[in-house]
Design a protein around this motif. Structure first.
Motif, PDB file in Angstrom:
ATOM      1  N   LEU A 151       0.840  -1.207   0.000  1.00  0.00           N
ATOM      2  CA  LEU A 151       0.000   0.000   0.000  1.00  0.00           C
ATOM      3  C   LEU A 151       0.871   1.251   0.000  1.00  0.00           C
ATOM      4  N   SER A 152       1.910   1.207   0.828  1.00  0.00           N
ATOM      5  CA  SER A 152       2.812   2.330   0.945  1.00  0.00           C
ATOM      6  C   SER A 152       3.434   2.669  -0.408  1.00  0.00           C
ATOM      7  N   ALA A 153       3.808   1.634  -1.167  1.00  0.00           N
ATOM      8  CA  ALA A 153       4.458   1.858  -2.459  1.00  0.00           C
ATOM      9  C   ALA A 153       3.458   2.328  -3.499  1.00  0.00           C
ATOM     10  N   VAL A 154       2.280   1.694  -3.524  1.00  0.00           N
ATOM     11  CA  VAL A 154       1.290   2.044  -4.542  1.00  0.00           C
ATOM     12  C   VAL A 154       0.803   3.475  -4.333  1.00  0.00           C
ATOM     13  N   TYR A 155       0.606   3.836  -3.082  1.00  0.00           N
ATOM     14  CA  TYR A 155       0.176   5.205  -2.788  1.00  0.00           C
ATOM     15  C   TYR A 155       1.357   6.036  -2.305  1.00  0.00           C
ATOM     16  N   GLN A 156       2.463   5.937  -3.016  1.00  0.00           N
ATOM     17  CA  GLN A 156       3.697   6.607  -2.593  1.00  0.00           C
ATOM     18  C   GLN A 156       3.490   8.100  -2.360  1.00  0.00           C
ATOM     19  N   ASN A 157       4.065   8.595  -1.253  1.00  0.00           N
ATOM     20  CA  ASN A 157       4.003  10.010  -0.898  1.00  0.00           C
ATOM     21  C   ASN A 157       2.600  10.554  -0.668  1.00  0.00           C
TER      22      ASN A 157
ATOM     23  N   ARG B 122      -0.947  10.289   2.046  1.00  0.00           N
ATOM     24  CA  ARG B 122      -1.130  10.154   3.488  1.00  0.00           C
ATOM     25  C   ARG B 122      -0.983   8.696   3.923  1.00  0.00           C
ATOM     26  N   ILE B 123      -1.513   7.771   3.117  1.00  0.00           N
ATOM     27  CA  ILE B 123      -1.417   6.341   3.462  1.00  0.00           C
ATOM     28  C   ILE B 123       0.043   5.945   3.638  1.00  0.00           C
ATOM     29  N   ASP B 124       0.872   6.372   2.709  1.00  0.00           N
ATOM     30  CA  ASP B 124       2.296   6.073   2.758  1.00  0.00           C
ATOM     31  C   ASP B 124       2.910   6.627   4.038  1.00  0.00           C
TER      32      ASP B 124
END
Lengths: 315, 293
Positions: free
Chosen positions: A124-130, A132-134
């Motif tokens: 998730l962190s990578a897909v939504y890089q930069n 809020r989720i990340d």
């Protein structure tokens, strides 16, 4: 080429293991004062007579020069004989075999917990890089590495065993005895693995073949979860494998918090009792596991990723 | 991490200010470390209670105005013990890290610069040290030397220097062949001066990042070993020891175990945030993290 690489790596691993055995044996000579006297004082609960000390030395072979003692010890170790505990006449290997299941169980469960947290969080962190989720996932990961795992164990006991009363406080037994220790152990590891999954996913996502997959009309979901994740897992496997050796660092305190009779608990008990054969046995075992697991992961890494060259050129 | 670097023409103070505005987490980390610094320096003069003073009538009292974090099994004020404990934990962390930095830097510098057989031997030494799980080796060394804070520091210093040696050696190898080093050799500058004047500055950045992150891990390791009983001994107010003795009263006094852990977490998190921030500031490309004890 792989064979030649293998031979040179095996040679260096054997060299390191030899040094490890020397250090493991040498460690007990750091002890202040005469080991025979210290041990006897603890065993007899009073200062021993000089005659008793002499007898003990002769019995344990402590009257010979250190290097002779080492050679004897190594010879025995290579035949699988790690000596006998000073306190109960049980063999060190029997004590370790008895303690092993509790530790392995905990280590494996801890690693599963860490993967269960780290894979989704990292992806998730990578897909939504930069986004809020990340950022949230990174802050949570940071919390994970900053928490002392033994303290986390007590917090879990406070909430789940004392306040809610749903899980047992300590000991070994069914799955319910494993849940809290595994979470306490797995959380810190999860943080490391999450960062790694994220970095690795980001790298793969930039690769050309991912663009190709995308332009071939594959759905985003398949691109991410199948093509990207599979390739991103290579370094993750490396680190999780490395953690198997390192996980032993964490199991020691967790075993003490949850009163699990594993290798870590055995080691700590032996250190306080100055039961040196047991200390040597456990240290040697953990170091060997550590070295061998690093070695295997290295090989696996080379096999999984053809871009890693083996000194010269891959087959 | 993103994008614009501040221009090098601006002063260092200005650059740090800009960086903090851009990287809020680093600013938070610096703030946390700053708070810790204040606690270490002024804390003991501010807290009203003596961390060693027994008051059996007050034992195991919950948080109150008089004792914001309650009292322990001997009636001692927990807040006061935490504040004094900060001195112990940070003192150890700084000392151990300093020893690791010096040892590792010297070994790495010599290995990288001298090269050949010396390099080979020193790097084997590093391999051997890294062949043991760090905390277990530290535990055994501290245990065999005998439980005390001094022995704990020796043990932690012995197991932690090799990461620095590797990093420093790598940096040295990468600058050794640069023109300015060759030039220095041509004008017959002594090897020692070259090492100090030209090679040492190149390793300062990576070592600084590593050391900041290391301060946090040493705090964790100290607490862990003290919890086992191999570091600080009672009645010294040390966070890990406090968790250990508090755990005996976990049923009646939850604050005894909880409070020191929060202090440890705060400290480690501060150093981690700050270390990450310094790394982003100095070298935004390097994202890998060194996980060592």
């Amino acid at each position: 080429m792989f064979a030649r690489y293998l031979v040179s790596r095996v040679a260096s691993v054997i060299g390191v293991l030899f040094a490890v055995s020397v250090i493991t044996y040498g460690l007990i000579h750091l002890t202040p004062g005469d080991p025979a006297e210290t041990i006897l004082t603890q065993q007899l609960e009073q200062p021993p007579t000089p005659q008793q000390v002499e007898e003990f030395r002769a019995e344990q072979g402590l009257d010979e020069p250190v290097y002779i003692q080492y050679v004897h010890w190594l010879g025995d170790v290579l035949q699988g004989d790690l000596g006998v505990s000073y306190y109960n006449d049980r063999s060190v290997s029997a004590l370790m075999i008895e303690a092993l299941p509790a530790t392995v169980e905990l280590a494996v469960a801890g690693m599963l917990v860490s993967l269960a947290i780290a894979l989704p969080a990292g992806v998730l962190s990578a897909v939504y890089q930069n986004t809020r989720i990340d950022r949230i996932s990174q802050i949570v990961a940071l919390l994970g590495v900053s928490v002392p795992n033994f303290w986390l164990g007590f917090m879990l006991i406070l909430v789940f065993s004392i306040y809610l009363g749903v899980l047992p406080v300590s000991g070994v037994g069914g799955l319910d005895h494993l849940i809290l220790p595994a979470i306490a152990l797995g959380t810190g590891m999860a943080a490391v693995v999450t960062r790694l999954v994220r970095t690795s996913m980001l790298e793969v996502m930039e690769a050309e073949y991912i663009d190709t997959a995308r332009s071939a009309g594959l759905s985003e979901r398949i691109v991410i979860w199948k093509h990207t994740l599979r390739n991103a897992l290579i370094p993750v496997v490396t680190v999780v494998g490395l953690q198997f050796g390192r996980v032993l660092n964490g199991t020691v305190v967790i075993e003490i918090v949850f009163d699990r009779p594993g290798l870590g608990a055995l080691l700590v008990e032996a250190i306080f009792a100055r039961d040196y054969p047991v200390v040597q046995g456990v240290v040697l075992l953990t170091a060997v596991v550590f070295v061998v697991s690093n070695f295997c992961v290295d090989l696996l890494y080379k096999r999984l990723d053809p871009r890693v060259t083996l000194g010269e050129q891959a087959q | 991490m993103s994008t614009t670097r501040p221009q090098s023409s601006t002063g260092i103070g200005e650059r740090i200010r800009l960086e903090f505005r851009r990287n809020r987490l680093a600013a938070i980390g610096a703030g946390m470390v700053g708070v810790l610094g204040l606690v270490v320096v002024f804390g003991p003069t501010i807290v009203p209670h003596d961390p060693m003073e027994h008051a059996h009538a007050n034992r195991l009292q919950g948080p109150s105005l008089e004792h914001p974090l309650g009292t322990d099994e001997l009636g001692r004020d927990v807040l006061a013990r935490l504040v004094y404990g900060a001195r112990v934990s940070l003192g150890i962390a700084i000392l151990v890290t300093a020893i690791r930095v010096v040892l590792g830097t010297v070994v790495g510098l010599v290995a990288g610069y001298v090269g050949g057989i010396v390099d080979e031997l020193l790097m084997r030494l590093v391999d051997i040290q890294l062949a043991f799980p760090g905390l277990i080796l530290a535990l055994v060394i501290a245990g065999i030397l005998g439980p005390s804070l001094r022995n704990l520091m020796i043990a932690l210093a012995v197991v932690g220097w090799s990461t620095y040696a590797r990093v420093v050696r790598g940096s040295v190898l990468s600058v050794k062949e640069r023109d300015y080093v060759t030039a220095a050799q041509l004008v017959a500058m002594s090897r020692r001066r070259i090492a100090i004047r030209h090679l040492l500055p190149s390793v300062i950045h990576p070592v600084m990042v590593l050391a900041t992150l290391n301060l946090g891990t040493v705090v964790l390791a100290t607490a862990g070993l003290s919890f086992i009983g191999l570091g600080a001994q009672p009645p010294t107010p040390e966070w890990g020891t406090m968790i250990d003795s508090g755990s005996n009263y976990i049923l009646d006094a939850w604050w005894l175990v909880t409070a020191p852990g929060v202090a440890i977490m705060f400290t480690v998190m501060g150093f981690n945030l700050l270390g990450d921030g310094i790394r982003d500031f100095l070298d935004p490309k390097q994202q890998g993290r060194l996980e060592e004890i």
